[in-house]
Motif scaffolding. Structure first.
Motif, short mmCIF file in Angstrom:
data_model
loop_
_atom_site.label_atom_id
_atom_site.label_comp_id
_atom_site.label_asym_id
_atom_site.label_seq_id
_atom_site.Cartn_x
_atom_site.Cartn_y
_atom_site.Cartn_z
N GLN A 51 0.82 -1.22 0.00
CA GLN A 51 0.00 0.00 0.00
C GLN A 51 0.84 1.25 0.00
O GLN A 51 0.57 2.21 0.73
CB GLN A 51 -0.92 0.02 1.20
CG GLN A 51 -2.26 -0.61 0.92
CD GLN A 51 -3.27 -0.25 1.97
OE1 GLN A 51 -3.01 -0.38 3.14
NE2 GLN A 51 -4.43 0.20 1.55
N GLU A 52 1.90 1.22 -0.77
CA GLU A 52 2.71 2.42 -0.87
C GLU A 52 1.89 3.47 -1.60
O GLU A 52 1.52 3.29 -2.75
CB GLU A 52 4.01 2.17 -1.62
CG GLU A 52 4.83 3.44 -1.72
CD GLU A 52 6.14 3.23 -2.46
OE1 GLU A 52 6.49 4.08 -3.25
OE2 GLU A 52 6.78 2.20 -2.22
N THR A 53 1.59 4.53 -0.93
CA THR A 53 0.79 5.57 -1.57
C THR A 53 1.48 6.91 -1.43
O THR A 53 0.86 7.92 -1.16
CB THR A 53 -0.62 5.65 -0.95
OG1 THR A 53 -0.45 5.81 0.45
CG2 THR A 53 -1.43 4.42 -1.23
N ARG A 54 2.77 6.89 -1.61
CA ARG A 54 3.50 8.14 -1.54
C ARG A 54 3.19 8.98 -2.77
O ARG A 54 3.58 8.65 -3.88
CB ARG A 54 5.00 7.85 -1.50
CG ARG A 54 5.85 9.09 -1.48
CD ARG A 54 7.30 8.72 -1.55
NE ARG A 54 7.59 7.89 -2.74
CZ ARG A 54 8.81 7.64 -3.17
NH1 ARG A 54 9.83 8.11 -2.53
NH2 ARG A 54 9.00 6.91 -4.24
N ARG A 55 2.46 10.03 -2.58
CA ARG A 55 2.14 10.89 -3.73
C ARG A 55 3.38 11.69 -4.10
O ARG A 55 4.11 12.15 -3.24
CB ARG A 55 0.99 11.82 -3.37
CG ARG A 55 0.54 12.64 -4.55
CD ARG A 55 -0.82 13.21 -4.30
NE ARG A 55 -1.83 12.18 -4.36
CZ ARG A 55 -3.02 12.35 -4.92
NH1 ARG A 55 -3.33 13.47 -5.48
NH2 ARG A 55 -3.91 11.38 -4.91
N LEU B 6 9.00 10.10 -7.99
CA LEU B 6 8.77 8.99 -8.90
C LEU B 6 10.06 8.35 -9.36
O LEU B 6 10.06 7.27 -9.88
CB LEU B 6 8.02 9.50 -10.14
CG LEU B 6 6.75 10.26 -9.84
CD1 LEU B 6 6.21 10.91 -11.08
CD2 LEU B 6 5.72 9.33 -9.27
#
Lengths: 50, 538
Positions: free
Chosen positions: A39-43, A49
């Motif tokens: 659940q890596e949700t690093r925006r 990126l």
């Protein structure tokens, strides 16, 4: 010989990404799995990126 | 178009999924009959499954992957993801629109087969690349979050329409649905027989707990939010509920199961004469049930939450209470909603993880004043502002207007930027010539890029050419110098995001494309503000 684990493939994919190198299909899949599974949700705020 | 329809990728969070559906509605209005498939997480499936806009849903197997990953079941994990990717690959799409700003989305997008793609994508020999001018600007928004002049739905829609246009789809804008036409201020009438937005959500179902509610006969208050900074203080909700109850309104409190305690406390804090007027449905309804409650409310009062987006999507008028987030960017979509923006304020406090001082300063009497009397708040704090959502037919975009119908200050800047983004490069006038007399970082960088792309003497580069270390150092230094001057500038952030993703395998080509992106950014900047540009360079 044992095939590499998904974790190892994902790690290799990260290293290649950092060098802008192409990934194999297996590496790409492993990285995708890790991102989804952990659940890596690093925006991206500052080109996170890479 | 060779490919079949559009694939939209934005699996979560629920509010984002609803906004993506609003954008899909605009695209379908512009290209009637075009089929749309959607990639969604299991957590947000209920918002997309059976949506009249969506042909086919692909569920991202997040839960299954997590369980198998934690158990170390590699074969099972591989099987689940391969099955998912094979299903996606069974169709060649006209457009794959990745609206998801996470790396996982870029990897999935790289596996999709499509005539055109927009958004984040991973390609061999490149960093993650963002494709599409509008999507580059979406990624640049965090650099300029509090001043972003576009609604996210409009960015999504314009990105998709711009990509579809060369494939033969109409570029008509598509109008978002609006609540009833009505005078600004006070609770609107319940008759909404005309002007309702076309449905984008799955069918709603009346929850058992709402069996006694008269449709259109109550106000829905949604006090919770996942982010502390977006929450209006509990005591303010109590004060508002008491005022509205005494004025004869029935009030329904909505929320998720984990927000039940908050709603209970608000209900318990009310004076005895008001309690009978309040129904607490927090945690008592499923997603379709909550959507039903919001849809049949006379007015929904909420912070910047999924409930706000749900209500707006069903056409219910919304009174939104905004603190740290930017209502231009993520406000309720559709004309006729009202927003009280208590921030970000002079100190620009954008933190979401702690109580927002501006929201605390917006008292219940101001909110009740609008609901009961149609009076917009003023003077409660020096940065508090009330806005109404409106639709600009010519521009095909949502804007905010104040009580005098004057547009939000970001609107003009947004229009200039939108025109610069949509216009072909050769249609944009060049930047001011003043810079040439005393080169600034832009001129320095442009010279280095031109030297790398074309050769110092304009000689074609041999195959496999790579610049020496000295050139790369000069390039990096020039980029750093420009970044120091243009940090938090949405145009230059978009340039850096685009440049960051360009493939490195062929350096001459990389530098040529980088130079083209640089020139476009400089032209956009010149269109936005000649004076600002001249002041920096001259």
């Amino acid at each position: 010989m044992e095939p590499p684990t998904l974790e190892a493939l994902a790690r290799a994919a990260e290293e290649k990404l950092a060098k802008s190198q192409p990934l194999s299909r297996e590496e790409r899949t492993a990285l995708l799995v890790r991102l989804l599974a952990t659940q890596e949700t690093r925006r991206d705020r500052k080109y996170g990126l890479r | 178009m060779k490919g079949d329809g559009i694939l939209v990728l934005l699996p979560h969070n629920p509010g984002d999924v609803i906004m993506a559906l609003q954008a899909v509605r605009r695209v379908v209005a512009a290209a009637p009959g075009i089929p749309v498939d959607y990639v969604v997480s299991s957590e947000s499936l209920g918002l997309v499954q059976c949506s009249p806009l969506i042909r086919k849903v692909f569920v991202l197997p997040g839960r299954e992957l997590r369980a198998a990953w934690e158990a170390g079941a590699d074969a099972e994990v591989r099987g689940a993801i391969e099955t998912f990717l094979d299903a996606l690959n069974a169709t060649r799409y006209a457009l794959a629109a990745n609206l998801y700003q996470e790396r996982a989305g870029g990897l999935i997008q790289g596996c999709v087969d499509a005539d055109a793609k927009i958004g984040l994508e991973f390609r061999d020999g490149a960093h993650f690349q963002v494709r599409g001018r509008w999507m580059e600007h979406l990624f640049a928004v965090p650099a300029d979050r509090s001043r972003n002049p576009f609604h996210v739905v409009d960015i999504y829609a314009r990105a998709m329409l711009a990509a579809l246009a060369p494939l033969g789809a109409s570029a008509a804008s598509g109008t978002p649905g609006a609540p009833d036409a009505r005078d600004a201020g006070s609770v609107p009438p319940r008759d909404r027989s005309s002007g309702r937005p076309s449905d984008i959500l799955p069918p709603r179902s009346r929850p058992e707990a709402a069996r006694d509610l008269e449709p259109g006969g109550y106000l829905a208050f949604h006090p919770g939010s996942a982010w502390p900074g977006k929450r209006w203080p509990e005591a303010h909700w109590s004060g508002l509920a008491a005022r509205c109850a005494r004025a004869g309104f029935r009030i329904v409190l909505t929320g998720a199961a984990e927000e039940r305690g908050l709603a209970d406390r608000i209900a318990a804090s009310l004076p005895a004469d008001c309690r009978a007027q309040v129904e607490n449905l927090a945690g008592a309804a499923t997603l379709p049930g909550t959507a039903w409650v919001l849809e049949h409310a006379r007015l929904v009062v909420s912070g910047d939450t999924v409930a706000m987006h749900l209500a707006a999507a069903t056409g219910t008028p919304v009174l939104a209470l905004f603190g740290p987030s930017n209502p231009v960017e993520t406000g309720p979509y559709g004309a006729g909603h009202v927003i009280f923006h208590a921030g970000p304020g002079p100190a620009a406090d954008l933190a979401l993880d702690r109580e927002h001082p501006g929201l605390a300063g917006l008292g219940p009497e101001a909110v009740a004043g609008w609901i009961l009397e149609g009076e917009l708040p003023s003077g409660h704090s020096r940065w508090e502002t009330a806005w109404e959502t409106a639709w600009d037919e010519r521009e095909g975009a949502q804007l905010l207007v104040d009580r005098r119908r004057s547009p939000h200050p970001y609107w003009v800047r947004g229009l200039e930027l939108a025109h610069a983004i949509d216009r072909p490069l050769d249609g944009i006038r060049p930047g001011p010539a003043a810079a040439a007399s005393r080169p600034g970082p832009r001129e320095t960088l442009h010279r280095i890029l031109a030297e790398g792309a074309d050769g110092a003497n304009g000689v074609d580069r041999p195959a496999g050419w790579a610049p020496d270390a000295g050139f790369l150092a000069r390039l990096a230094a020039a980029e750093r110098e420009l970044e120091a001057e243009t940090r938090n500038d949405v145009v230059w952030e978009a340039y850096r995001i685009a440049a960051n993703g360009l493939p490195l395998r062929d350096f001459a080509r990389h530098l040529s494309e980088r130079k083209a992106r640089f020139e476009r950014a400089r032209s956009e900047e010149a269109v936005l503000s000649d004076r600002r540009y001249a002041a920096r360079e001259g």
